[in-house]
Scaffold this motif. Structure first.
Motif, mmCIF file in Angstrom:
data_model
loop_
_atom_site.group_PDB
_atom_site.id
_atom_site.type_symbol
_atom_site.label_atom_id
_atom_site.label_comp_id
_atom_site.label_asym_id
_atom_site.label_seq_id
_atom_site.Cartn_x
_atom_site.Cartn_y
_atom_site.Cartn_z
ATOM 1 N N CYS A 129 0.912 -1.277 0.004
ATOM 2 C CA CYS A 129 0.122 0.141 0.128
ATOM 3 C C CYS A 129 0.822 1.054 0.172
ATOM 4 O O CYS A 129 1.953 1.350 0.656
ATOM 5 N N PHE A 130 0.447 2.124 -0.563
ATOM 6 C CA PHE A 130 0.985 3.642 -0.793
ATOM 7 C C PHE A 130 -0.059 4.734 -0.242
ATOM 8 O O PHE A 130 -1.230 4.559 -0.389
ATOM 9 N N SER A 131 0.801 5.639 0.050
ATOM 10 C CA SER A 131 -0.204 6.893 0.567
ATOM 11 C C SER A 131 0.363 8.128 0.549
ATOM 12 O O SER A 131 1.836 8.072 0.320
ATOM 13 N N ALA A 132 -0.261 9.377 0.093
ATOM 14 C CA ALA A 132 0.314 10.605 -0.009
ATOM 15 C C ALA A 132 -0.739 11.752 0.400
ATOM 16 O O ALA A 132 -1.965 11.427 0.458
ATOM 17 N N ILE A 133 -0.312 12.538 0.807
ATOM 18 C CA ILE A 133 -0.904 13.966 1.055
ATOM 19 C C ILE A 133 -0.667 14.870 -0.047
ATOM 20 O O ILE A 133 0.622 15.321 -0.226
ATOM 21 N N ALA A 134 -1.700 15.315 -0.834
ATOM 22 C CA ALA A 134 -1.709 16.254 -2.149
ATOM 23 C C ALA A 134 -2.957 17.172 -2.022
ATOM 24 O O ALA A 134 -3.920 17.062 -1.393
#
Length: 584
Positions: A129-134
């Motif tokens: 799993c991957f995550s980012a704040i954008a």
């Protein structure tokens, strides 16, 4: 404040001589330029009892001796406070930090928001799993080898408070905005080194690409590495960081297959995680598996040892319950037909069961509910479980604790000063005073008392644990005085508390807590299961006592009163004696 349970130093370190200084306005906590994420903070200090103390022009409540600990709300950013008494004035700045991730402005990812943040390794077919704040309304994806994984905006979810919130009664989750939070997962079916993921963000027709900070590897099931524990007690956890809960420690020599990695953490085949610094990889070793046949038995002075001959040292776990202790061996298949167990002072019967493939459970049914400690070790490939016998209780009324050994641990010492009272008087000092008084009371009852320190010196937590393991006392007590986190209600929070971790210490914790409160009429802060260094030892029932709150002005006055110190030492000693009589 970082000193919950008196286990960490306050923001301001003062010597105990402050308690004897000339009367003046003192604010021990917070220091100016203090930073916190709490919505409020309390001020701990003292001033001469005559006159008023004002904080931002508001008079505050104080104890008879002039001590105070009022709480004030904090706004995000800088908060300025003026503390005044007569012609003395102190200026204190406290900055409240936000806990909400800051959304980036324009075409960018939020700083340090890309996950995974370290190298990871997984088995084929496992989720990655991957995550980012954008920025909202962006298109976010990850390119990994020949895959493109879409990261989608996430619905709102609850944010959990820290474990410490359970001690202030403020441990309810609260909603957290998920705006700008993007996540996505994928699987990979075959072993491969996939390299760094490339995060891509598109907004208003413009696109940027940013590499992740961790590389991703898919392990080959046919070539999984094997690790061996190289420390006396390997710390096994439920996940890959120290934030995760502890499991039964793994004895030195334990071998297990590594089925995943995350940074410096290894996932072992039976599900636990361990820091790689506590292990070594055995080149060319195949996944450890063993059979077990006969189980050995030997009775020693003061203990019964059960011997489990194995082909290789495998992971283990221990679970205590009332009148039973269960030992589980992983990667193990039973071929057991014979177990010798004579009439034993401790064990009534030993049962075993193949609970699952390669998982055998041995249950020791005990003659009495109270357990007195155990040790687990590998001698080569043989697992040895030592169960301690009950202490021999004397019949003399004059010396009811004769032949009993007790370890007393005065908390903190040296540079580790612990919590602070309103005058700057330090927890480490009052811990030592009360511990010495308690030692003297126990010696009068015939006990042999071992102190982890007898002066103001620094003793590491590991050294304190080692003393308990080496001395093998009947019980171990760690003496502390309490305090609160920043958002605690210091004016109202007070009371005596007991902390335990191993089930064998639960009865002692409950008994001493109830005895002292009833005997002295002290406020009741509670009994807690808590993962503390001085409650974790298995060699003896080990309890940590918090005798009161240094952050409470009224209770602080009581705890530094020599007569009250004698009373609580006497009450604890009497409680210990009564407890031993109750479980004989």
């Amino acid at each position: 404040m970082k000193n919950l349970l008196g286990l960490v130093i306050l923001g301001c370190i003062l010597t105990s001589s402050v308690a004897l200084a000339e009367p003046s306005l003192i604010v021990v906590f917070p220091q100016t330029n203090y930073q916190t994420s709490s919505q409020k903070i309390f001020f701990l200090g003292t001033a001469p009892p005559d006159g008023q103390v004002l904080i931002n022009s508001k008079p505050i409540t104080r104890s008879k001796a002039g001590h105070f600990s009022p709480s004030f709300p904090l706004q995000l950013g800088e908060n300025l406070f003026t503390v005044r008494h007569d012609n003395q004035e102190l200026q204190i700045k406290v900055t409240r930090l936000t806990t909400v991730p800051e959304l980036p402005q324009g075409l960018a990812f939020a700083k340090d928001s890309l996950t995974p943040v370290s190298d990871i390794a997984r088995l084929p077919g496992e989720l990655i799993c991957f995550s980012a704040i954008a920025p909202p309304n962006a298109n976010v994806s990850v390119n990994l080898a020949n895959q493109t994984i879409t990261l989608s905006p996430q619905p709102q979810q609850a944010q959990l408070p820290s474990n410490l919130a359970a001690l202030t009664g403020q441990n309810q989750p609260h909603a957290q905005s998920s705006v700008g939070n993007y996540k996505g997962c994928t699987t990979v079916a075959t072993a491969a080194d996939l390299g760094q993921p490339q995060f891509q963000l598109t907004l208003n027709g413009k696109t940027i690409t940013q590499p992740g900070s961790g590389k991703i590897q898919i392990l080959s099931r046919a070539q999984l590495p094997v690790s061996e524990v190289i420390v006396d007690s390997g710390v096994a956890r439920t996940g890959p960081s120290t934030d995760y809960s502890r499991l039964t420690p793994l004895p030195k020599g334990t071998r297990a297959t590594v089925t995943g990695r995350e940074g410096e953490w290894l996932r072992l085949d039976y599900g636990a995680w361990i820091n790689s610094q506590e292990t070594r990889i055995l080149p060319g070793a195949i996944p450890p598996q063993t059979i077990i046949r006969s189980v050995g038995y030997r009775q020693l002075p003061g203990a019964t040892e059960i011997v489990f001959p194995l082909q290789v040292p495998v992971p283990v776990s221990v679970q205590q319950s009332e009148q039973a202790l269960a030992l589980t061996l992983y990667n193990t298949t039973a071929q057991t037909d014979i177990i010798r167990l004579d009439d034993d002072p401790l064990i009534s019967r030993l049962d075993w069961q193949q609970e699952a493939p390669e998982q055998v459970k041995y249950t020791f049914n005990l003659k009495k509910a109270q357990q007195w400690g155990y040790k687990l070790r590998y001698d080569g490939t043989t697992l040895v479980l030592a169960l301690r016998h009950p202490p021999k209780i004397g019949n003399t009324r004059r010396k009811p604790l004769a032949n009993f050994k007790i370890v007393l641990d005065p908390g903190h010492g040296g540079k580790e000063s612990g919590a602070s009272g309103p005058t700057g008087y330090l927890e480490k000092d009052v811990n030592l005073v009360v511990s010495k008084l308690l030692r003297d009371e126990l010696v009068k009852e015939g006990a042999t008392v071992v102190m982890t320190r007898e002066d103001d010196k620094e003793v590491s937590l590991a050294e304190r644990q080692a003393i308990i393991s080496q001395e093998e006392p009947c019980i171990a007590l760690s003496i502390h005085h309490n305090s609160l986190p920043d958002d605690g209600d210091a004016e109202k929070t007070k009371g005596f508390a007991a902390f335990w971790y191993q089930p064998q210490a639960h009865n002692l914790a409950i008994f001493l807590h109830n005895y002292v409160i009833k005997k002295l009429g002290r406020p009741d802060y509670g009994v807690f299961w808590d993962n503390l260094a001085l409650t974790r030892p298995t060699a003896a029932p080990s309890v940590l006592l918090e005798l009161g709150f240094m952050s409470n002005p009224d209770e602080f006055e009581q705890m530094v009163n020599p007569e009250e110190q004698k009373k609580i030492a006497q009450a604890i000693a009497q409680g210990i004696t009564e407890w031993f009589m109750s479980v004989r």
